[in-house]
Write a protein that holds these residues in place. Sequence first.
Motif, PDB file in Angstrom:
ATOM      1  N   MET A   1       0.809  -1.197   0.000  1.00 23.78           N
ATOM      2  CA  MET A   1       0.000   0.000   0.000  1.00 23.78           C
ATOM      3  C   MET A   1       0.858   1.269   0.000  1.00 23.78           C
ATOM      4  O   MET A   1       0.598   2.155  -0.802  1.00 23.78           O
ATOM      5  N   PRO A   2       1.865   1.437   0.889  1.00 27.80           N
ATOM      6  CA  PRO A   2       2.680   2.653   0.857  1.00 27.80           C
ATOM      7  C   PRO A   2       3.458   2.800  -0.450  1.00 27.80           C
ATOM      8  O   PRO A   2       3.720   3.912  -0.890  1.00 27.80           O
ATOM      9  N   VAL A   3       3.810   1.688  -1.087  1.00 27.26           N
ATOM     10  CA  VAL A   3       4.557   1.766  -2.341  1.00 27.26           C
ATOM     11  C   VAL A   3       3.675   2.359  -3.434  1.00 27.26           C
ATOM     12  O   VAL A   3       4.146   3.128  -4.270  1.00 27.26           O
ATOM     13  N   GLU A   4       2.396   2.025  -3.414  1.00 27.02           N
ATOM     14  CA  GLU A   4       1.473   2.579  -4.401  1.00 27.02           C
ATOM     15  C   GLU A   4       1.355   4.096  -4.263  1.00 27.02           C
ATOM     16  O   GLU A   4       1.252   4.812  -5.262  1.00 27.02           O
ATOM     17  N   ILE A   5       1.422   4.572  -3.039  1.00 24.76           N
ATOM     18  CA  ILE A   5       1.358   6.014  -2.813  1.00 24.76           C
ATOM     19  C   ILE A   5       2.616   6.676  -3.374  1.00 24.76           C
ATOM     20  O   ILE A   5       2.560   7.735  -4.007  1.00 24.76           O
ATOM     21  N   LEU A   6       3.769   6.039  -3.151  1.00 26.28           N
ATOM     22  CA  LEU A   6       5.019   6.597  -3.659  1.00 26.28           C
ATOM     23  C   LEU A   6       5.078   6.572  -5.179  1.00 26.28           C
ATOM     24  O   LEU A   6       5.752   7.407  -5.786  1.00 26.28           O
ATOM     25  N   LEU A   7       4.405   5.628  -5.808  1.00 26.53           N
ATOM     26  CA  LEU A   7       4.410   5.563  -7.264  1.00 26.53           C
ATOM     27  C   LEU A   7       3.726   6.771  -7.894  1.00 26.53           C
ATOM     28  O   LEU A   7       4.008   7.119  -9.039  1.00 26.53           O
ATOM     29  N   TRP A   8       2.855   7.446  -7.164  1.00 26.33           N
ATOM     30  CA  TRP A   8       2.217   8.654  -7.670  1.00 26.33           C
ATOM     31  C   TRP A   8       3.231   9.789  -7.819  1.00 26.33           C
ATOM     32  O   TRP A   8       3.014  10.733  -8.578  1.00 26.33           O
ATOM     33  N   LEU A   9       4.341   9.703  -7.092  1.00 27.04           N
ATOM     34  CA  LEU A   9       5.354  10.755  -7.166  1.00 27.04           C
ATOM     35  C   LEU A   9       6.300  10.584  -8.353  1.00 27.04           C
ATOM     36  O   LEU A   9       7.003  11.513  -8.722  1.00 27.04           O
ATOM     37  N   VAL A  10       6.336   9.395  -8.944  1.00 24.26           N
ATOM     38  CA  VAL A  10       7.289   9.115 -10.020  1.00 24.26           C
ATOM     39  C   VAL A  10       7.089  10.040 -11.225  1.00 24.26           C
ATOM     40  O   VAL A  10       8.072  10.608 -11.719  1.00 24.26           O
ATOM     41  N   PRO A  11       5.885  10.237 -11.746  1.00 26.53           N
ATOM     42  CA  PRO A  11       5.742  11.120 -12.914  1.00 26.53           C
ATOM     43  C   PRO A  11       6.224  12.550 -12.648  1.00 26.53           C
ATOM     44  O   PRO A  11       6.921  13.147 -13.479  1.00 26.53           O
ATOM     45  N   SER A  12       5.907  13.103 -11.488  1.00 30.09           N
ATOM     46  CA  SER A  12       6.349  14.467 -11.205  1.00 30.09           C
ATOM     47  C   SER A  12       7.869  14.519 -11.016  1.00 30.09           C
ATOM     48  O   SER A  12       8.504  15.498 -11.411  1.00 30.09           O
ATOM     49  N   ALA A  13       8.466  13.485 -10.453  1.00 31.10           N
ATOM     50  CA  ALA A  13       9.921  13.448 -10.310  1.00 31.10           C
ATOM     51  C   ALA A  13      10.593  13.361 -11.682  1.00 31.10           C
ATOM     52  O   ALA A  13      11.610  14.022 -11.930  1.00 31.10           O
ATOM     53  N   VAL A  14      10.026  12.563 -12.587  1.00 38.93           N
ATOM     54  CA  VAL A  14      10.589  12.440 -13.935  1.00 38.93           C
ATOM     55  C   VAL A  14      10.489  13.772 -14.669  1.00 38.93           C
ATOM     56  O   VAL A  14      11.450  14.214 -15.318  1.00 38.93           O
ATOM     57  N   VAL A  15       9.347  14.438 -14.570  1.00 40.29           N
ATOM     58  CA  VAL A  15       9.167  15.735 -15.226  1.00 40.29           C
ATOM     59  C   VAL A  15      10.150  16.758 -14.667  1.00 40.29           C
ATOM     60  O   VAL A  15      10.748  17.546 -15.409  1.00 40.29           O
ATOM     61  N   THR A  16      10.357  16.723 -13.359  1.00 46.83           N
ATOM     62  CA  THR A  16      11.295  17.658 -12.733  1.00 46.83           C
ATOM     63  C   THR A  16      12.715  17.428 -13.226  1.00 46.83           C
ATOM     64  O   THR A  16      13.438  18.372 -13.564  1.00 46.83           O
ATOM     65  N   VAL A  17      13.138  16.178 -13.284  1.00 49.86           N
ATOM     66  CA  VAL A  17      14.495  15.856 -13.741  1.00 49.86           C
ATOM     67  C   VAL A  17      14.677  16.249 -15.203  1.00 49.86           C
ATOM     68  O   VAL A  17      15.702  16.821 -15.583  1.00 49.86           O
ATOM     69  N   VAL A  18      13.682  15.971 -16.029  1.00 48.13           N
ATOM     70  CA  VAL A  18      13.771  16.333 -17.443  1.00 48.13           C
ATOM     71  C   VAL A  18      13.846  17.854 -17.598  1.00 48.13           C
ATOM     72  O   VAL A  18      14.641  18.365 -18.401  1.00 48.13           O
ATOM     73  N   ALA A  19      13.055  18.593 -16.822  1.00 49.09           N
ATOM     74  CA  ALA A  19      13.094  20.052 -16.900  1.00 49.09           C
ATOM     75  C   ALA A  19      14.451  20.581 -16.456  1.00 49.09           C
ATOM     76  O   ALA A  19      14.993  21.515 -17.065  1.00 49.09           O
ATOM     77  N   MET A  20      15.029  19.991 -15.412  1.00 45.89           N
ATOM     78  CA  MET A  20      16.342  20.428 -14.954  1.00 45.89           C
ATOM     79  C   MET A  20      17.406  20.169 -16.016  1.00 45.89           C
ATOM     80  O   MET A  20      18.276  21.022 -16.264  1.00 45.89           O
ATOM     81  N   LEU A  21      17.355  19.031 -16.665  1.00 44.16           N
ATOM     82  CA  LEU A  21      18.322  18.719 -17.712  1.00 44.16           C
ATOM     83  C   LEU A  21      18.152  19.640 -18.915  1.00 44.16           C
ATOM     84  O   LEU A  21      19.134  20.090 -19.514  1.00 44.16           O
ATOM     85  N   TRP A  22      16.917  19.937 -19.268  1.00 37.68           N
ATOM     86  CA  TRP A  22      16.640  20.813 -20.399  1.00 37.68           C
ATOM     87  C   TRP A  22      17.161  22.224 -20.144  1.00 37.68           C
ATOM     88  O   TRP A  22      17.800  22.834 -20.999  1.00 37.68           O
ATOM     89  N   VAL A  23      16.916  22.753 -18.939  1.00 34.82           N
ATOM     90  CA  VAL A  23      17.384  24.092 -18.597  1.00 34.82           C
ATOM     91  C   VAL A  23      18.909  24.124 -18.551  1.00 34.82           C
ATOM     92  O   VAL A  23      19.538  25.080 -19.007  1.00 34.82           O
ATOM     93  N   ALA A  24      19.525  23.069 -18.031  1.00 31.74           N
ATOM     94  CA  ALA A  24      20.987  23.019 -17.993  1.00 31.74           C
ATOM     95  C   ALA A  24      21.560  22.984 -19.403  1.00 31.74           C
ATOM     96  O   ALA A  24      22.583  23.611 -19.687  1.00 31.74           O
TER      97      ALA A  24
END
Length: 88
Positions: A1-24
Amino acid sequence: MPVEILLWLVPSAVVTVVAMLWVAWLGREGRGEVDRDVAVARLAAAMQRDHAAAGRERPTAPRDRSTGIAVRPSRAQQPDPARTRRSA
């Protein structure tokens, strides 16, 4: 159950990392170098211009009193005329 909650954070973390790489990647070249003489000329021109508020007088800021527990008045207080009339 807690892992399913953490999986909701994966898309926003991926978008954040991609945005950071793009800006860099976009910022790796910077704005380009400006010739030193051109920069000095721009600075001199900016310093010679009149400032919009150069002739205006600055308002005086009210003195901020301490908010401590044992604050004594900094000036001798004038007696209140209304109180002196009542007691007389």
